[in-house]
Motif scaffolding. Structure first.
Motif, PDB file in Angstrom:
ATOM      1  N   VAL A  61       0.795  -1.236  -0.013  1.00 34.85           N
ATOM      2  CA  VAL A  61      -0.001   0.159   0.056  1.00 34.85           C
ATOM      3  C   VAL A  61       0.927   1.243   0.086  1.00 34.85           C
ATOM      4  O   VAL A  61       0.588   2.250  -0.578  1.00 34.85           O
ATOM      5  CB  VAL A  61      -0.782  -0.169   1.127  1.00 34.85           C
ATOM      6  CG1 VAL A  61      -1.658   1.268   1.111  1.00 34.85           C
ATOM      7  CG2 VAL A  61      -2.041  -1.156   0.964  1.00 34.85           C
ATOM      8  N   ALA A  62       2.039   1.140   0.627  1.00 34.05           N
ATOM      9  CA  ALA A  62       2.796   2.289   0.568  1.00 34.05           C
ATOM     10  C   ALA A  62       3.237   2.673  -0.712  1.00 34.05           C
ATOM     11  O   ALA A  62       3.428   3.810  -1.264  1.00 34.05           O
ATOM     12  CB  ALA A  62       4.256   2.129   1.391  1.00 34.05           C
ATOM     13  N   TYR A  63       3.654   1.697  -1.752  1.00 35.51           N
ATOM     14  CA  TYR A  63       4.008   1.835  -3.016  1.00 35.51           C
ATOM     15  C   TYR A  63       2.829   2.802  -3.651  1.00 35.51           C
ATOM     16  O   TYR A  63       2.826   3.403  -4.451  1.00 35.51           O
ATOM     17  CB  TYR A  63       4.292   0.605  -3.941  1.00 35.51           C
ATOM     18  CG  TYR A  63       5.507  -0.107  -3.432  1.00 35.51           C
ATOM     19  CD1 TYR A  63       6.720   0.555  -2.890  1.00 35.51           C
ATOM     20  CD2 TYR A  63       5.393  -1.581  -3.387  1.00 35.51           C
ATOM     21  CE1 TYR A  63       7.748  -0.126  -2.776  1.00 35.51           C
ATOM     22  CE2 TYR A  63       6.608  -2.493  -3.050  1.00 35.51           C
ATOM     23  CZ  TYR A  63       7.824  -1.609  -2.701  1.00 35.51           C
ATOM     24  OH  TYR A  63       8.956  -2.218  -2.436  1.00 35.51           O
ATOM     25  N   TRP A  64       1.660   2.126  -3.461  1.00 34.06           N
ATOM     26  CA  TRP A  64       0.409   2.692  -4.232  1.00 34.06           C
ATOM     27  C   TRP A  64       0.180   4.024  -3.584  1.00 34.06           C
ATOM     28  O   TRP A  64      -0.825   4.768  -4.320  1.00 34.06           O
ATOM     29  CB  TRP A  64      -0.699   1.716  -4.014  1.00 34.06           C
ATOM     30  CG  TRP A  64      -0.491   0.276  -4.650  1.00 34.06           C
ATOM     31  CD1 TRP A  64       0.010   0.267  -5.822  1.00 34.06           C
ATOM     32  CD2 TRP A  64      -0.639  -0.645  -4.248  1.00 34.06           C
ATOM     33  NE1 TRP A  64       0.367  -1.246  -6.208  1.00 34.06           N
ATOM     34  CE2 TRP A  64      -0.504  -1.984  -5.076  1.00 34.06           C
ATOM     35  CE3 TRP A  64      -1.534  -1.359  -2.794  1.00 34.06           C
ATOM     36  CZ2 TRP A  64      -0.496  -3.255  -4.800  1.00 34.06           C
ATOM     37  CZ3 TRP A  64      -1.450  -2.664  -2.653  1.00 34.06           C
ATOM     38  CH2 TRP A  64      -1.154  -3.745  -3.589  1.00 34.06           C
ATOM     39  N   LEU A  65       0.611   4.523  -2.539  1.00 36.24           N
ATOM     40  CA  LEU A  65       0.285   5.764  -1.909  1.00 36.24           C
ATOM     41  C   LEU A  65       1.567   6.553  -2.367  1.00 36.24           C
ATOM     42  O   LEU A  65       1.656   7.732  -1.926  1.00 36.24           O
ATOM     43  CB  LEU A  65       0.116   5.710  -0.561  1.00 36.24           C
ATOM     44  CG  LEU A  65      -1.233   5.154   0.016  1.00 36.24           C
ATOM     45  CD1 LEU A  65      -1.200   5.327   1.207  1.00 36.24           C
ATOM     46  CD2 LEU A  65      -2.376   5.793  -0.643  1.00 36.24           C
ATOM     47  N   ASN A  66       2.512   5.907  -3.289  1.00 37.20           N
ATOM     48  CA  ASN A  66       3.368   6.685  -3.751  1.00 37.20           C
ATOM     49  C   ASN A  66       4.186   7.262  -2.713  1.00 37.20           C
ATOM     50  O   ASN A  66       4.893   8.407  -2.672  1.00 37.20           O
ATOM     51  CB  ASN A  66       3.020   7.935  -4.816  1.00 37.20           C
ATOM     52  CG  ASN A  66       4.089   8.434  -6.021  1.00 37.20           C
ATOM     53  OD1 ASN A  66       5.053   7.696  -5.974  1.00 37.20           O
ATOM     54  ND2 ASN A  66       3.728   9.701  -6.143  1.00 37.20           N
ATOM     55  N   ALA A  67       4.536   6.568  -1.562  1.00 42.22           N
ATOM     56  CA  ALA A  67       5.234   6.948  -0.549  1.00 42.22           C
ATOM     57  C   ALA A  67       6.885   6.801  -0.812  1.00 42.22           C
ATOM     58  O   ALA A  67       7.152   6.006  -1.848  1.00 42.22           O
ATOM     59  CB  ALA A  67       5.019   5.892   0.924  1.00 42.22           C
ATOM     60  N   ASP A  68       7.685   7.399   0.042  1.00 40.05           N
ATOM     61  CA  ASP A  68       9.177   7.319  -0.173  1.00 40.05           C
ATOM     62  C   ASP A  68       9.426   5.876   0.536  1.00 40.05           C
ATOM     63  O   ASP A  68       8.881   5.512   1.301  1.00 40.05           O
ATOM     64  CB  ASP A  68       9.908   8.392   0.633  1.00 40.05           C
ATOM     65  CG  ASP A  68       9.530   9.739  -0.161  1.00 40.05           C
ATOM     66  OD1 ASP A  68       9.287   9.748  -1.250  1.00 40.05           O
ATOM     67  OD2 ASP A  68       9.894  10.696   0.654  1.00 40.05           O
TER      68      ASP A  68
END
Ligand code: SF4
Length: 421
Positions: free
Chosen positions: A281-288
């Motif tokens: 989900v971090a990837y899909w939220l474009n997180a660092d």
């Protein structure tokens, strides 16, 4: 010192044997280099720990409520590959100790990928749990043994099921099983049987991917030469639709195009299911996030980079006392807007206004208002007080919808022809 990161990917590029469809950065017959690789990995992790310090602990309970933003996520460590379970417990312990100086292990969702053919006993799985790994993801792919052989997998369906049960006995509750559909020779009946067995096993989390024939892989050559056949697009689409129906009926909530988790009774449309993988989900939220290991990618806006691919090049670079980065690219503000939309719309909760503002520093409607209005008009997007998300029709035409959010492509013509078909 730069700001800490909350999401850490660690790549382990070793496999017992290369699967016929795989184009990941992974190598067979390099077991003799695992020890040196682990040393280099720990050295790379140590240098990031000195530069970045340690991420803050998890957000307080209750922040996972809608609207979803990066702050709702636990810190995460993800051991991927390749086959991380080719490492000994002592080697994994060393890696996790080094990782703990970047992302606090005790607070984090800590996942390892695992190949059922390599996880040989319950003691090993218990060992993984005792090291702080609290989530495990098995590549099962199908329960049809002849297809497993065509794919070059090193396990049978029965071995995958036995390993899953061992993981439960070893104390894992957070277990993902990965499957692929559209496989060589696969029929709708075979896929139905795989879904039935999967639903019987009732894992907490399921990932289903459509086969991608990657150029350069043995399977790509076999299919292009005609020696192996894969199902046509309509059959593959029917397999996906069947999975949507069967998993929903079995109590799974889909939260991303390829991902489902068992739904808690209280889950609403705006929430992630409790079993969602926070790292992805971090990837899909474009997180660092930080990526360590050979070929690993990192992303800290306004930069993205990837490490050298080869195991020997990676070890040599780290031994020279430098970060093993092969290439760095600069990201523009338009890249940030586009990627936040393209990744976020994969999630069933979509992109909330709160998330876009928090990630991009702008109001979503100020950047994409006209695009959103047009897509709503076309029945491909819904917009409400929380944010925007794809409609079921928008999901079927996902690529066309995503293209509308590319800042360079603002004419409506790109999407309309395909909507008429
Ligand atoms: S086990 Fe996974 S990473 Fe290794 S070759 Fe097969 S698909 Fe690729």
């Amino acid at each position: 010192m730069m700001n800490p990161v909350r999401h850490l990917y660690i790549h382990v590029p070793f496999c017992q044997r290369r699967c016929a469809y795989c184009d990941f950065n992974t190598y067979a017959n390099l077991e003799h280099r695992i020890a040196a690789y682990v040393e280099a990995l720990c050295q790379e992790l140590d240098s990031y720990a000195r530069q970045l310090g340690r991420a803050p602990a998890a957000p307080p309970e209750g922040t996972a409520a809608a609207p979803l933003t990066r702050a709702a996520l636990r810190p995460t460590i993800f051991l991927g590959g390749g086959t991380p379970t080719m490492l000994s417990l002592a080697q994994i312990e060393r890696v996790l100790q080094a990782a703990d100086a970047i992302v606090p292990l005790a607070e984090a969702e800590v996942t390892t990928e695992a190949n059922p053919g390599t996880v040989i006993d319950e003691a090993y799985l218990r060992g993984l749990r005792s090291l702080g790994i609290n989530r495990i993801s098995f590549g099962v792919q199908t329960f049809h043994d002849p297809t497993l052989r065509v794919l070059g997998r090193i396990h049978t369906a029965a071995e995958a099921i036995a390993t899953y049960r061992q993981a439960l006995r070893a104390g894992f509750t957070r277990i993902n099983l990965d499957f692929i559909f559209g496989l060589p020779g696969q029929t709708l009946a075979q896929w139905t049987q795989t879904l039935d067995r999967l639903i019987d096993l009732a894992p907490e989390h399921v990932s289903l991917y459509s086969l991608i024939l990657e150029p350069g892989t043995p399977l790509h050559r076999q299919v292009t030469s005609g020696s192996v056949r894969v199902p046509d697009d309509d059959t593959t689409a029917a397999m996906y639709e069947l999975a949507l129906e069967r998993l929903a009926a079995a109590g799974y909530a889909q939260y991303e195009i390829s991902n489902w988790a068992r739904a808690a009774a209280t889950s609403g449309d705006q929430e992630l299911p409790a079993g969602a993988c926070h790292h992805n989900v971090a990837y899909w939220l474009n997180a660092d996030y930080l990526g360590c290991g050979a070929g690993a990618h990192g992303h800290r806006y306004p930069q993205r980079w990837h490490n050298v691919l080869g195991v020997e090049d990676y070890i040599a670079a780290v031994r020279q006392g430098r970060l093993p980065i092969a290439e760095t690219s600069a990201l523009s503000e338009d890249d940030l807007f586009e990627e936040t939309m393209l990744m976020g719309l994969r999630l069933n909760v979509g992109v909330s206004y709160a998330h876009f503002r928090e990630r991009c520093g702008h109001d979503l409607r100020a950047i994409y208002g006209a695009t959103i209005d047009e897509l709503v008009e076309l029945g491909l997007l819904t917009a409400d007080a929380v944010g925007v998300r794809l409609t079921p029709r928008g999901r079927m035409l996902g690529n066309e919808v995503f293209a509308r959010f590319l800042r360079e492509r603002t004419t409506s013509e790109a999407i309309r022809p395909s909507l008429r078909t």
